[in-house]
Design a protein around this motif. Sequence first.
Motif, PDB file in Angstrom:
ATOM      1  N   MET A   1       0.855  -1.186   0.000  1.00 49.83           N
ATOM      2  CA  MET A   1       0.000   0.000   0.000  1.00 49.83           C
ATOM      3  C   MET A   1       0.891   1.236   0.000  1.00 49.83           C
ATOM      4  O   MET A   1       1.658   1.457   0.935  1.00 49.83           O
ATOM      5  N   LYS A   2       0.805   2.008  -1.082  1.00 51.28           N
ATOM      6  CA  LYS A   2       1.744   3.113  -1.241  1.00 51.28           C
ATOM      7  C   LYS A   2       1.111   4.236  -2.049  1.00 51.28           C
ATOM      8  O   LYS A   2       0.453   3.996  -3.061  1.00 51.28           O
ATOM      9  N   SER A   3       1.323   5.474  -1.595  1.00 48.46           N
ATOM     10  CA  SER A   3       0.870   6.654  -2.327  1.00 48.46           C
ATOM     11  C   SER A   3       2.073   7.548  -2.580  1.00 48.46           C
ATOM     12  O   SER A   3       2.793   7.910  -1.648  1.00 48.46           O
ATOM     13  N   ASP A  26      -0.632   8.960   9.107  1.00 45.49           N
ATOM     14  CA  ASP A  26      -0.267   7.921   8.139  1.00 45.49           C
ATOM     15  C   ASP A  26       1.193   7.513   8.354  1.00 45.49           C
ATOM     16  O   ASP A  26       2.031   8.320   8.776  1.00 45.49           O
ATOM     17  N   SER A  27       1.498   6.255   8.049  1.00 48.64           N
ATOM     18  CA  SER A  27       2.875   5.781   8.236  1.00 48.64           C
ATOM     19  C   SER A  27       3.212   4.707   7.213  1.00 48.64           C
ATOM     20  O   SER A  27       2.348   3.911   6.819  1.00 48.64           O
ATOM     21  N   SER A  28       4.455   4.706   6.775  1.00 49.96           N
ATOM     22  CA  SER A  28       4.987   3.698   5.839  1.00 49.96           C
ATOM     23  C   SER A  28       4.128   3.565   4.588  1.00 49.96           C
ATOM     24  O   SER A  28       3.986   2.467   4.034  1.00 49.96           O
ATOM     25  N   SER A  29       3.548   4.675   4.139  1.00 55.78           N
ATOM     26  CA  SER A  29       2.656   4.592   2.979  1.00 55.78           C
ATOM     27  C   SER A  29       2.771   5.782   2.030  1.00 55.78           C
ATOM     28  O   SER A  29       2.395   5.679   0.864  1.00 55.78           O
ATOM     29  N   ARG A  30       3.291   6.911   2.507  1.00 62.25           N
ATOM     30  CA  ARG A  30       3.343   8.108   1.665  1.00 62.25           C
ATOM     31  C   ARG A  30       4.798   8.468   1.325  1.00 62.25           C
ATOM     32  O   ARG A  30       5.657   8.522   2.204  1.00 62.25           O
ATOM     33  N   GLU A  77      10.503   9.417   2.145  1.00 65.26           N
ATOM     34  CA  GLU A  77       9.335   8.892   2.853  1.00 65.26           C
ATOM     35  C   GLU A  77       8.781   9.954   3.801  1.00 65.26           C
ATOM     36  O   GLU A  77       9.536  10.625   4.508  1.00 65.26           O
TER      37      GLU A  77
END
Length: 226
Positions: A1-3, A26-30, A77
Amino acid sequence: MKSSTSISLDVSRSTSPPIVFAKQGDSSSRYVNITITDNGKPYTLDSGITARIRAVKADKKAVFNNATIENNVIVAELTEQILAVEGYVIAEISLYKENSLLTTQYFYIAVQRSAVSDDEITSTNEYKALAEVLNKASKAVDIASAAANKANSAADNADTARESLTGAVNTVIATANAATERANKAAESVGDVIDGIALKNTDTGAAFIVKLRITDGKPYAVCETL
């Protein structure tokens, strides 16, 4: 899951700062994909360059984290700490190589308040890049210390071996000297009296001694009057 959001930052002029949208918590995704330009022209990220994101949150807490470089694009990140506080984060990218530092123009991260927060994140300063540098330095110190210990151990072993060799040589020399001394004494004894028998003439009362000598390896008897 990544943006991922792509922006362009210049190192030689200040244009209208790009704004990146993100959600609080949010964490580890943007992630932000950043293309570097120099006066509007593509800037080549040479081998050996290290990229870091430096930022200040709305509550004035600071962030100093490493970024990666992939195909001449910097990937930064947006960590949980960067997004811990609602409001605008002022950020920039710094490029490091040896003793050189080159920093881009600002960009903003608009952190929108989370509607529901299960666990409130406490905002703190985050210095991952510094922590990694210190960790590498600590490991380097440990490696150097281990190498020094091995060198000292090798030196001690060499000293022990040298002392053992010296003792063995001295023993051989002493043994050789003793053998030489015995040989010299044996050589000196050649031609000397090694035995004698006293005799007496019962008729005349004259006394004699018969001595055995060895000369040139041949025995012979010598009779002398006492």
